[in-house]
Design a protein around this motif. Structure first.
Motif, PDB file in Angstrom:
ATOM      1  N   ALA A   1       0.835  -1.210   0.000  1.00 51.38           N
ATOM      2  CA  ALA A   1       0.000   0.000   0.000  1.00 51.38           C
ATOM      3  C   ALA A   1       0.865   1.254   0.000  1.00 51.38           C
ATOM      4  O   ALA A   1       0.589   2.220  -0.720  1.00 51.38           O
ATOM      5  CB  ALA A   1      -0.917  -0.010   1.217  1.00 51.38           C
ATOM      6  N   SER A   2       1.927   1.234   0.809  1.00 48.53           N
ATOM      7  CA  SER A   2       2.840   2.373   0.891  1.00 48.53           C
ATOM      8  C   SER A   2       3.481   2.655  -0.463  1.00 48.53           C
ATOM      9  O   SER A   2       3.533   3.803  -0.912  1.00 48.53           O
ATOM     10  CB  SER A   2       3.923   2.108   1.940  1.00 48.53           C
ATOM     11  OG  SER A   2       4.904   3.120   1.920  1.00 48.53           O
ATOM     12  N   GLN A   3       3.946   1.615  -1.138  1.00 50.48           N
ATOM     13  CA  GLN A   3       4.604   1.776  -2.428  1.00 50.48           C
ATOM     14  C   GLN A   3       3.631   2.300  -3.483  1.00 50.48           C
ATOM     15  O   GLN A   3       3.961   3.196  -4.267  1.00 50.48           O
ATOM     16  CB  GLN A   3       5.185   0.433  -2.884  1.00 50.48           C
ATOM     17  CG  GLN A   3       5.918   0.481  -4.226  1.00 50.48           C
ATOM     18  CD  GLN A   3       7.125   1.405  -4.187  1.00 50.48           C
ATOM     19  OE1 GLN A   3       7.771   1.558  -3.143  1.00 50.48           O
ATOM     20  NE2 GLN A   3       7.428   2.047  -5.311  1.00 50.48           N
ATOM     21  N   ALA A   4       2.417   1.752  -3.476  1.00 46.43           N
ATOM     22  CA  ALA A   4       1.412   2.168  -4.465  1.00 46.43           C
ATOM     23  C   ALA A   4       1.026   3.636  -4.282  1.00 46.43           C
ATOM     24  O   ALA A   4       0.943   4.396  -5.251  1.00 46.43           O
ATOM     25  CB  ALA A   4       0.177   1.280  -4.358  1.00 46.43           C
ATOM     26  N   VAL A   5       0.797   4.035  -3.045  1.00 48.91           N
ATOM     27  CA  VAL A   5       0.410   5.427  -2.774  1.00 48.91           C
ATOM     28  C   VAL A   5       1.576   6.361  -3.058  1.00 48.91           C
ATOM     29  O   VAL A   5       1.385   7.477  -3.569  1.00 48.91           O
ATOM     30  CB  VAL A   5      -0.073   5.572  -1.316  1.00 48.91           C
ATOM     31  CG1 VAL A   5      -0.337   7.044  -0.986  1.00 48.91           C
ATOM     32  CG2 VAL A   5      -1.349   4.767  -1.094  1.00 48.91           C
ATOM     33  N   SER A   6       2.803   5.911  -2.747  1.00 48.99           N
ATOM     34  CA  SER A   6       3.988   6.711  -3.042  1.00 48.99           C
ATOM     35  C   SER A   6       4.077   7.008  -4.529  1.00 48.99           C
ATOM     36  O   SER A   6       4.329   8.153  -4.938  1.00 48.99           O
ATOM     37  CB  SER A   6       5.246   5.968  -2.577  1.00 48.99           C
ATOM     38  OG  SER A   6       6.417   6.656  -2.971  1.00 48.99           O
ATOM     39  N   GLU A   7       3.865   5.986  -5.356  1.00 48.18           N
ATOM     40  CA  GLU A   7       3.886   6.182  -6.808  1.00 48.18           C
ATOM     41  C   GLU A   7       2.756   7.121  -7.236  1.00 48.18           C
ATOM     42  O   GLU A   7       2.932   7.950  -8.139  1.00 48.18           O
ATOM     43  CB  GLU A   7       3.742   4.823  -7.507  1.00 48.18           C
ATOM     44  CG  GLU A   7       4.942   3.911  -7.310  1.00 48.18           C
ATOM     45  CD  GLU A   7       4.695   2.511  -7.855  1.00 48.18           C
ATOM     46  OE1 GLU A   7       3.568   2.262  -8.364  1.00 48.18           O
ATOM     47  OE2 GLU A   7       5.608   1.664  -7.765  1.00 48.18           O
ATOM     48  N   GLY A   8       1.608   6.983  -6.574  1.00 43.43           N
ATOM     49  CA  GLY A   8       0.487   7.862  -6.881  1.00 43.43           C
ATOM     50  C   GLY A   8       0.793   9.310  -6.547  1.00 43.43           C
ATOM     51  O   GLY A   8       0.493  10.223  -7.337  1.00 43.43           O
ATOM     52  N   TYR A   9       1.400   9.554  -5.388  1.00 41.63           N
ATOM     53  CA  TYR A   9       1.790  10.910  -4.997  1.00 41.63           C
ATOM     54  C   TYR A   9       2.760  11.511  -6.008  1.00 41.63           C
ATOM     55  O   TYR A   9       2.671  12.704  -6.354  1.00 41.63           O
ATOM     56  CB  TYR A   9       2.438  10.904  -3.618  1.00 41.63           C
ATOM     57  CG  TYR A   9       1.482  10.716  -2.458  1.00 41.63           C
ATOM     58  CD1 TYR A   9       0.109  10.850  -2.607  1.00 41.63           C
ATOM     59  CD2 TYR A   9       1.963  10.406  -1.177  1.00 41.63           C
ATOM     60  CE1 TYR A   9      -0.756  10.679  -1.544  1.00 41.63           C
ATOM     61  CE2 TYR A   9       1.101  10.234  -0.095  1.00 41.63           C
ATOM     62  CZ  TYR A   9      -0.254  10.374  -0.290  1.00 41.63           C
ATOM     63  OH  TYR A   9      -1.110  10.196   0.775  1.00 41.63           O
ATOM     64  N   PHE A  10       3.701  10.690  -6.474  1.00 37.40           N
ATOM     65  CA  PHE A  10       4.688  11.185  -7.441  1.00 37.40           C
ATOM     66  C   PHE A  10       3.996  11.623  -8.732  1.00 37.40           C
ATOM     67  O   PHE A  10       4.283  12.695  -9.280  1.00 37.40           O
ATOM     68  CB  PHE A  10       5.725  10.102  -7.748  1.00 37.40           C
ATOM     69  CG  PHE A  10       6.781  10.535  -8.734  1.00 37.40           C
ATOM     70  CD1 PHE A  10       7.844  11.336  -8.325  1.00 37.40           C
ATOM     71  CD2 PHE A  10       6.701  10.168 -10.073  1.00 37.40           C
ATOM     72  CE1 PHE A  10       8.813  11.753  -9.232  1.00 37.40           C
ATOM     73  CE2 PHE A  10       7.656  10.580 -10.982  1.00 37.40           C
ATOM     74  CZ  PHE A  10       8.715  11.370 -10.561  1.00 37.40           C
ATOM     75  N   LEU A  11       3.061  10.806  -9.208  1.00 34.64           N
ATOM     76  CA  LEU A  11       2.332  11.141 -10.436  1.00 34.64           C
ATOM     77  C   LEU A  11       1.492  12.402 -10.243  1.00 34.64           C
ATOM     78  O   LEU A  11       1.407  13.243 -11.147  1.00 34.64           O
ATOM     79  CB  LEU A  11       1.442   9.971 -10.845  1.00 34.64           C
ATOM     80  CG  LEU A  11       2.156   8.700 -11.320  1.00 34.64           C
ATOM     81  CD1 LEU A  11       1.153   7.593 -11.584  1.00 34.64           C
ATOM     82  CD2 LEU A  11       2.982   8.981 -12.575  1.00 34.64           C
ATOM     83  N   ILE A  12       0.878  12.540  -9.072  1.00 31.96           N
ATOM     84  CA  ILE A  12       0.092  13.738  -8.779  1.00 31.96           C
ATOM     85  C   ILE A  12       0.991  14.973  -8.805  1.00 31.96           C
ATOM     86  O   ILE A  12       0.631  16.028  -9.342  1.00 31.96           O
ATOM     87  CB  ILE A  12      -0.604  13.612  -7.412  1.00 31.96           C
ATOM     88  CG1 ILE A  12      -1.735  12.571  -7.490  1.00 31.96           C
ATOM     89  CG2 ILE A  12      -1.173  14.966  -6.959  1.00 31.96           C
ATOM     90  CD1 ILE A  12      -2.374  12.270  -6.153  1.00 31.96           C
ATOM     91  N   GLY A  13       2.196  14.837  -8.229  1.00 37.41           N
ATOM     92  CA  GLY A  13       3.147  15.947  -8.226  1.00 37.41           C
ATOM     93  C   GLY A  13       3.511  16.385  -9.635  1.00 37.41           C
ATOM     94  O   GLY A  13       3.583  17.585  -9.931  1.00 37.41           O
ATOM     95  N   ILE A  14       3.738  15.413 -10.512  1.00 34.61           N
ATOM     96  CA  ILE A  14       4.054  15.726 -11.914  1.00 34.61           C
ATOM     97  C   ILE A  14       2.877  16.434 -12.583  1.00 34.61           C
ATOM     98  O   ILE A  14       3.045  17.413 -13.321  1.00 34.61           O
ATOM     99  CB  ILE A  14       4.395  14.440 -12.690  1.00 34.61           C
ATOM    100  CG1 ILE A  14       5.655  13.784 -12.107  1.00 34.61           C
ATOM    101  CG2 ILE A  14       4.597  14.753 -14.168  1.00 34.61           C
ATOM    102  CD1 ILE A  14       6.888  14.656 -12.115  1.00 34.61           C
ATOM    103  N   PHE A  15       1.668  15.953 -12.308  1.00 32.14           N
ATOM    104  CA  PHE A  15       0.461  16.590 -12.855  1.00 32.14           C
ATOM    105  C   PHE A  15       0.365  18.046 -12.413  1.00 32.14           C
ATOM    106  O   PHE A  15       0.024  18.935 -13.209  1.00 32.14           O
ATOM    107  CB  PHE A  15      -0.781  15.818 -12.405  1.00 32.14           C
ATOM    108  CG  PHE A  15      -2.069  16.580 -12.550  1.00 32.14           C
ATOM    109  CD1 PHE A  15      -2.613  16.825 -13.797  1.00 32.14           C
ATOM    110  CD2 PHE A  15      -2.733  17.072 -11.428  1.00 32.14           C
ATOM    111  CE1 PHE A  15      -3.802  17.538 -13.937  1.00 32.14           C
ATOM    112  CE2 PHE A  15      -3.916  17.785 -11.552  1.00 32.14           C
ATOM    113  CZ  PHE A  15      -4.448  18.025 -12.818  1.00 32.14           C
TER     114      PHE A  15
END
Length: 466
Positions: free
Chosen positions: A420-434
């Protein structure tokens, strides 16, 4: 006061000033709406146990509460342009109080979900607050006024974590069963909202020069039926939709990140639930000053560089927000993690304030409609981002559970948390790029030379016809 009767300062202790009095009343009304909107959150474990909610029913209640707000914001903005903020806020508070009270009386999961859907409508209070402060304050201070009223109102969404348990404790002290306290708390919140509607009606007015109804009779309302800018006209302006996306990239991402941050902090940094919750609450409380800073610097850049200066500051603070979140997503140590999380919290709230330092200048004849569209963008962004994070996390967790079956409960739980931590971390990164991409897109917001000259005249106290 400027030539149109709008306040040119934000002297919060000058209660004799109509604009300042309106600022306080609209901020308090906004606070109470958000307090009631999210008031049930601290009691969700009790509600699940009391009503027998399934996980799907629990999530559905959360989703409908956000979804209802999107449509309410779009609708209420148009109503503000037509009827004025005073009547709109009065009705919103009084009618919105009904589902809040009824939530304390529900007996089935379906009744609970329906009430949460209608309670979400009071999230439209944000639009009325921004509209009312926009027409009460002059161009030199409107960004600061908008940002401060919005920030202090947003506190209601975090203050319920502290306030609702205190109200519950008071209820229990009168002999009410602890398992029933949440019901009484919602009834109390609804009654207070209803009373605030009465206060709004009798102690505010629509504009510095009077109420819409009287101004229409006198023929003094800037928007006559002949030249009234319709909702359709507002949605044709490309700048409105850029701001829609911008608000999705700041307020929408704030809602999503803080909504998932408790679990992320526990899974990533092994924090206790109470510690993680208090840390997230402290970031929410930054609204006391962070949004105001965004509006303040928006006004400051507006004085230095005109309307273009407001856009430039908005682009810069958005870019910082995106970078802070992307950097946070890669942190494994708590110290640097908190540093970047503070940076994100500060910049995302400043970006929200900076957004509404631009909104009042897009089209002064359609401030309500534009505020409604932009405000709805925040909820749309939150919904889409939450669905993305939820889907990524769900897939990762299910895979981890299957891969570690038979290795013991502790091993499975640890693997599930790590996934869960890894998945959300990747999600946060993508949101940051957006968000960074949105910052670049925001530079496409342009103003005409005539608009720039008109605002310069306003800043000098020269009346400009609407």
């Amino acid at each position: 006061m400027d030539a149109l009767g709008k306040s040119t300062t934000l002297n919060l202790l000058n209660f004799k000033n109509l604009s300042i009095r309106t600022f306080w009343i609209t901020s308090i009304a906004f606070f109470l709406c958000f307090f009631s909107w999210f008031g049930i959150v601290p009691f969700m474990p009790d509600v699940v146990r009391d009503l027998g909610l399934t996980p799907d029913q629990k999530w559905n209640s959360i989703i409908v509460a956000v979804t209802g707000t999107v449509f309410a914001r779009l609708f209420i903005g148009k109503m503000c342009d037509k009827y004025g903020p005073r009547i709109c806020y009065t009705w919103l508070l009084m009618l919105g109080a009904i589902p809040v009270v009824l939530l304390g009386l529900v007996q089935t999961p379906m009744q609970f979900i329906i009430c949460r859907l209608f309670i979400g409508f009071i999230g439209a209070s944000f639009v009325i607050t921004q509209f009312h402060t926009s027409i009460m304050f002059a161009s030199n201070i409107v960004g600061t006024a908008n940002a401060t009223s919005a920030g202090w109102g947003n506190l209601g969404g975090g203050a319920n974590r502290l306030g609702m348990p205190l109200i519950a404790a008071g209820v229990v002290s009168f002999g009410i069963a602890e398992t029933e306290a949440w019901r009484y708390c919602m009834v109390i919140a609804g009654v207070v909202c209803f009373l605030m509607g009465i206060v709004y009606y009798f102690f505010t007015q629509d504009t510095p020069n009077g109420n819409y109804k009287e101004l229409k009779v006198k023929g003094e309302l800037p928007q006559s039926k002949k030249d009234e800018v319709s909702f359709l006209s507002a949605i044709k302006d490309y700048r409105v939709w850029i701001l829609f996306v911008i608000y999705a990239a700041c307020f929408g991402m704030e809602l999503t990140v803080y909504g998932t941050m408790d679990d992320y902090l526990q899974n990533t940094f092994q924090l206790e639930r109470v510690t993680a919750g208090n840390l997230v609450l402290s970031f929410a409380l930054m609204n006391i000053f962070a949004r105001t800073l965004g509006g303040f610097f928006g006004d400051r850049f507006g004085r230095l560089k005109g309307l273009r200066g407001r856009v430039l500051f908005l682009a810069v603070i958005l870019a910082i927000e995106g970078v802070m979140l992307s950097l946070f997503s890669g942190m494994n140590g708590l110290t640097f993690g908190v540093v970047f999380l503070v940076g994100f919290s500060l910049s995302v709230q400043m970006a929200e304030g900076a957004t509404f330092s631009v909104v009042p200048f897009i089209n002064k004849k359609a401030i309500g409609s534009i505020s409604g569209i932009v405000g709805a963008g925040g909820n749309v962004g939150a919904f889409v981002a939450a669905m993305v994070l939820k889907s990524k996390s769900a897939i990762a967790e299910k895979t981890a559970i299957l891969d570690n079956q038979g290795l013991g409960e502790d091993v499975v739980n640890a693997a599930q948390a790590a996934a869960a931590s890894q998945a959300v971390s990747e999600g946060y990164f993508l949101i940051g790029i957006f968000v960074v991409i949105t910052a670049v897109v925001s530079l496409a917001i342009k103003f005409s030379t005539e608009d720039e000259k008109a605002i310069q005249k306003e800043m000098k106290g020269i009346p400009v016809p609407n």
